[in-house]
Scaffold this active site. Structure first.
Site, PDB file in Angstrom:
ATOM      1  N   ASP A 122       0.831  -1.214   0.000  1.00 26.19           N
ATOM      2  CA  ASP A 122       0.000   0.000   0.000  1.00 26.19           C
ATOM      3  C   ASP A 122       0.864   1.263   0.000  1.00 26.19           C
ATOM      4  OD1 ASP A 122      -1.910  -1.937   0.472  1.00 26.19           O
ATOM      5  OD2 ASP A 122      -2.739  -0.996   2.269  1.00 26.19           O
ATOM      6  N   HIS A 178      -6.735   2.281  -3.511  1.00 25.90           N
ATOM      7  CA  HIS A 178      -6.536   2.522  -2.071  1.00 25.90           C
ATOM      8  C   HIS A 178      -7.344   3.775  -1.719  1.00 25.90           C
ATOM      9  CE1 HIS A 178      -4.759   1.869   1.757  1.00 25.90           C
ATOM     10  NE2 HIS A 178      -3.843   2.815   1.712  1.00 25.90           N
ATOM     11  N   HIS A 191      -5.813   9.961   2.098  1.00 23.98           N
ATOM     12  CA  HIS A 191      -5.671   8.794   2.975  1.00 23.98           C
ATOM     13  C   HIS A 191      -6.386   9.060   4.309  1.00 23.98           C
ATOM     14  CE1 HIS A 191      -3.765   5.430   5.041  1.00 23.98           C
ATOM     15  NE2 HIS A 191      -3.293   5.015   3.890  1.00 23.98           N
ATOM     16  N   HIS A 246       4.002  -2.150   2.827  1.00 21.53           N
ATOM     17  CA  HIS A 246       3.916  -0.818   2.213  1.00 21.53           C
ATOM     18  C   HIS A 246       5.149  -0.546   1.365  1.00 21.53           C
ATOM     19  CE1 HIS A 246       1.318  -0.716   5.769  1.00 21.53           C
ATOM     20  NE2 HIS A 246       0.589   0.178   5.114  1.00 21.53           N
TER      21      HIS A 246
HETATM   22 ZN   LIG Z   1      -2.554   3.161   3.353  1.00 21.31          ZN
END
Ligand SMILES: [Zn+2]
Length: 190
Positions: A9, A60, A64, A153
């Site tokens: 991610d 995603h 965020h 990530h």
């Molecule tokens: Zn994230």
């Protein structure tokens, strides 16, 4: 063949994501990436490398944020904006990893409206904390089995306590070695 899915991610990053892609290529591995949309749009060449490597790219977010702290209007807006940015770099996602895996009562509805399937994970590397690769490997090893989905990530997201993803890349190498021994294929999320 038993299969494990690595997911990454919060990328891409033009310096580090290609290094990760090299490790995946060396291992003959496929993975699934959930980039932050504005970062994807800023680095189309990295997105192309991900696609060329046979990896899958999912949604995603653009901003965020936690779904549970936002309204459905925000969810629709952010999703529309993120999908538009991803489309500008040639990506039409079918999978959705929500930020922090957090969902709201409206998340499923927005997923349905956009033909997306929300997926979570079964193994969390907690790589954002900056732990050493060997420690992450030891902590996750038992979960590295058929059907597992591993959260990691390929760049720094909000709240991360590290400044690069060196240990994640080293961890990926350890998982790739383990996969050979354990007879696991490293594949896309199905
Ligand atoms: Zn994230």
């Amino acid at each position: 063949m038993p299969r494990l899915a690595l997911t990454f991610d919060d990328g891409p990053n033009p310096e580090w994501t290609p290094r990760l892609l090299d490790v995946l290529a060396d291992a003959g591995a496929r993975a699934t990436f959930f980039p932050i949309a504005w970062r994807a749009a800023a680095h189309p060449e990295v997105i192309s490398q991900i696609i060329d490597g046979g990896h899958v790219i999912g949604l995603h977010c653009d901003e965020h944020a936690r779904h549970s702290q936002r309204s459905i209007e925000w969810g629709r807006r952010d999703t529309a904006r993120a999908l538009e940015l991803l489309e500008s770099v040639g990506v039409r996602p079918a999978l959705w990893r929500t930020p922090w895996g957090d969902t709201a009562t409206w998340s499923d509805q927005v997923a349905r409206e956009n033909g997306l399937r929300i997926i979570c994970w079964t193994v969390d590397t907690h790589d954002w904390r900056g732990d050493a690769a060997a420690d992450m490997f030891r902590a996750t090893r038992d979960g590295l089995r058929d059907g597992a989905i591993v959260l990691a990530h390929d760049w720094i997201g909000p709240g991360a306590r590290r400044t690069d993803v060196r240990e994640t890349i080293a961890y990926t190498r350890l998982v790739a070695e383990h996969a050979i021994e354990a007879g696991l294929e490293l594949g896309n999320v199905e």
